[in-house]
Enzyme design. Sequence first.
Site: not given
Length: 144
Positions: A98, A72, A85, A78, A22
């Site tokens: 990401h 992000n 929604d 996932h 990261y």
Amino acid sequence: MEFLVLNGPNLNLLGKRDPGVYGSETLSDIEQRLKESFPEIEFKFVQSNHEGELIDAIQKARNGTVDALIANWGGFTHSSVAIHDALELLEIPKVEVHLSNIHAREEFRERSITGKAMNGIITGFGVDSYLLGVEAALKILAKK
């Protein structure tokens, strides 16, 4: 112009959490780079480890004061049908970002449930993913 930047779980630990994946910049560093790179945009930043808080922020963005969403989702990328929604009801440019290339990592990270409700996904460019996300949202806005 106002952009909402949402960050999901564990992104508050950037700079400390697995810098090999990261990077070493913190979430605060990313926020500062966005402000410096796009002074014409007012950014509202929200980071939460709680799915419901992120959904609340998405729903508030429907009030017409936010021009675009950069997000992000972290691990919710996932797994969160609920965020997906909520995003479907948001009619502003939405760009998922990401830091790492989610397609070059574990198999379960290759699938983005939230991405299906976004205009696009930028992945794998480190902190530049956020900058590219803002540029993409600006291009979408310019086409309207």
